[in-house]
Enzyme design. Structure first.
Site, PDB file in Angstrom:
ATOM      1  N   GLU A 285       0.826  -1.212   0.000  1.00 30.63           N
ATOM      2  CA  GLU A 285       0.000   0.000   0.000  1.00 30.63           C
ATOM      3  C   GLU A 285       0.860   1.262   0.000  1.00 30.63           C
ATOM      4  O   GLU A 285       0.433   2.318  -0.461  1.00 30.63           O
ATOM      5  CB  GLU A 285      -0.911  -0.012   1.238  1.00 30.63           C
ATOM      6  N   HIS A 306       7.980 -26.868  -0.912  1.00 26.61           N
ATOM      7  CA  HIS A 306       7.367 -28.001  -1.615  1.00 26.61           C
ATOM      8  C   HIS A 306       6.195 -27.556  -2.479  1.00 26.61           C
ATOM      9  O   HIS A 306       5.383 -28.379  -2.890  1.00 26.61           O
ATOM     10  CB  HIS A 306       6.938 -29.059  -0.595  1.00 26.61           C
ATOM     11  N   LYS A 420     -13.967   0.619  -4.114  1.00 32.56           N
ATOM     12  CA  LYS A 420     -15.047   1.067  -3.218  1.00 32.56           C
ATOM     13  C   LYS A 420     -16.113   1.820  -3.997  1.00 32.56           C
ATOM     14  O   LYS A 420     -17.307   1.592  -3.824  1.00 32.56           O
ATOM     15  CB  LYS A 420     -14.501   1.988  -2.120  1.00 32.56           C
TER      16      LYS A 420
HETATM   17  O1  PA5 Z   1      -3.493   1.373   5.963  1.00 33.33           O
HETATM   18  C1  PA5 Z   1      -4.591   1.846   5.761  1.00 33.33           C
HETATM   19  O2  PA5 Z   1      -4.812   3.077   5.851  1.00 33.33           O
HETATM   20  C2  PA5 Z   1      -5.777   0.963   5.419  1.00 33.33           C
HETATM   21  O3  PA5 Z   1      -5.409  -0.363   5.284  1.00 33.33           O
HETATM   22  C3  PA5 Z   1      -6.840   1.064   6.501  1.00 33.33           C
HETATM   23  O4  PA5 Z   1      -6.279   0.648   7.716  1.00 33.33           O
HETATM   24  C4  PA5 Z   1      -8.038   0.186   6.149  1.00 33.33           C
HETATM   25  O5  PA5 Z   1      -8.539   0.525   4.906  1.00 33.33           O
HETATM   26  C5  PA5 Z   1      -9.123   0.333   7.196  1.00 33.33           C
HETATM   27  O6  PA5 Z   1      -9.496   1.667   7.326  1.00 33.33           O
HETATM   28  P1  PA5 Z   1     -10.316   2.201   8.574  1.00 33.33           P
HETATM   29  O7  PA5 Z   1      -9.499   1.975   9.791  1.00 33.33           O
HETATM   30  O8  PA5 Z   1     -10.569   3.631   8.295  1.00 33.33           O
HETATM   31  O9  PA5 Z   1     -11.597   1.384   8.620  1.00 33.33           O
END
Ligand code: PA5
Length: 443
Positions: A285, A306, A420
């Protein structure tokens, strides 16, 4: 501060030249400077850097109290969250708790990280017969997956204990002012914990996001934070030969420039499997932007030797491995001599299983290197809360520097929004009517 982990990059050296390392040194220093001086892209999300030292002491005390209360009141704690709101906790608990926990220990289960109705149904059935509490975690407070799971499990809790009592069993971790979860928690009177504005989900393990459920599971979170602080003090030098974080960043970047587009985080101890999931989110990310970035993958050896072993040894030469080696296992098993020796294993008698595991590691390092796969080896003295904190900070710091070196903002995740938007449109969420029409034509 003396370093606790040890990075052995000798198995990567034939693929990276000393001259290249010397040349990239100034670029790494520049990236680190941007992080230290907080003037790079995403500069408003750097709260994690000083977190192991600068945290809210009062809130920390409330976390300890709440964790004790949870352990008293419940057999199960359900952690509801997705991405950065659950992976750090899952990684810590898989790493630190015994494989087969003792019966009286509290069980930590997860929800809201998938939308499988089978999963949620089975969880509901399981919880029906047990005392449970909920820690719902969402920084934005608006993420669909955990919000749905919370709606279902809150109802279950209220049916079981009544609305009043269930308030004492719900702990909400969210943003201090915005979002639907904040509103709901304030209105219902749940105990709340804050995800600081300047810390993104994947960098939030040392905030209440990780601290509350990890403490509730019985882990010494003070020791975990001590580990993170030790790592913070250990990696200050700008000289890559004196700073393993910088060396790791430099080598993986040079390998990437040399068409090694996939990094596998490999372990020889399954307790690290979810650490790899956390790490995959952190790097994936943070770096996967503008059509750039190393793809983070993982392997759990010997299991995957394996299955994926063939590809690693002989497939496309696009991989490198970062191997996490636990130097001393928590427990040993001795291989005993057998009178008949029908399995032919007597040559191992008197040796431990870990000794065999280590020879597999060494043999694989050499075989993969000879097959054209660079390897980086990170030696971790042992599994404990301190080493977890240390490792997390090591990779968080590496990821921040690495993102700047790559030229991306390592602290946002704009790409996550695309699915989303489409999902909301297809679900008929108000405001997405035009997109719904467009998508339906394409389907
Ligand atoms: O690293 C990030 O920002 C994302 O992975 C969020 O943690 C994830 O999308 C969950 O978001 P939220 O805590 O707002 O529900």
């Amino acid at each position: 501060m003396e370093k606790y982990l040890n990075l052995d990059y000798s198995y990567a050296l034939p693929f990276v030249k000393d001259a290249e390392l010397k040349k990239i040194q100034s670029e790494v220093t520049k990236a680190r400077k941007m992080l230290n001086e907080m003037n790079g892209p995403g500069k408003d999300f750097l709260g994690w850097i000083n977190l192991p030292k600068d945290f809210d002491r009062d809130e920390f005390d409330r976390i300890i109290l709440a964790s004790r209360r949870i352990r008293k009141q419940s057999q199960v704690l359900v952690v509801i969250g997705i991405g950065g709101s659950y992976l750090g906790t899952k990684a810590a608990l898989e790493y630190l708790l015994p494989y087969y926990p003792k019966r009286r220990n509290i069980e930590v289960l997860f929800a809201g990280h998938n939308m499988s109705s089978t999963y949620l149904n089975e969880l509901v059935e399981y919880l029906n017969k047990r005392d449970f509490s909920i820690n719902v975690i969402s920084k934005s407070g608006t993420t669909t997956e955990p919000a749905i799971a919370f709606r279902v499990l809150k109802k279950l809790l209220e049916n079981k204990y009544g609305v009043e009592e269930s308030k004492n069993r719900i702990y909400a971790t969210t943003d201090k002012a915005k979002g639907a979860l904040r509103k709901l928690a304030d209105k219902k009177g749940y105990e709340t914990f804050i995800v600081p504005d300047d810390i993104g989900g994947r960098y939030s393990v040392f905030t209440p996001v990780g601290l509350l459920p990890i403490a509730a599971a019985g882990v010494n979170i003070k020791s975990m934070l001590r580990g993170a602080r030790a790592a913070k003090s250990a990696y200050t030098s700008n000289n890559i030969y004196k700073n393993d974080v910088h060396m790791y960043v430099a080598i993986r970047n040079l390998l990437y420039r040399n068409n090694k587009a996939i990094e596998m985080l490999v372990n020889y101890e399954q307790k690290l499997n979810y650490f790899a999931e956390w790490w995959k989110q952190l790097f994936g990310e943070s770096e996967g932007k503008n059509h750039l970035g190393i793809f983070p993958a993982s392997g759990s050896f010997s299991t995957d030797l394996h299955s994926l072993g063939q590809y690693i040894q002989d497939g496309e030469r696009i991989l490198f491995e970062t191997v996490l080696n636990i130097e001393k296992p928590n427990k040993e098993i001795m291989i005993e001599a057998d009178d008949l020796n029908l399995d032919g294993l007597n040559y191992l008698s008197g040796k431990t299983l870990d000794y065999v595991n280590k020879q597999a590691l060494k043999g694989t390092l050499l075989a993969h290197k000879d097959g054209g796969v660079p390897n980086l080896l990170i030696n971790i003295p042992e599994i404990n809360a301190f080493s977890f904190g240390y490792l997390v900070y090591f990779f968080e710091l590496a990821c921040g520097v690495s993102g700047y070196l790559l030229g991306v903002n390592p602290f946002n995740q704009p790409g996550v929004e695309a699915y989303k938007k489409n999902m909301f449109a297809l679900l008929g969420k108000p405001g997405y009517e035009e997109l719904k029409k467009e998508l339906e034509e394409k389907l």
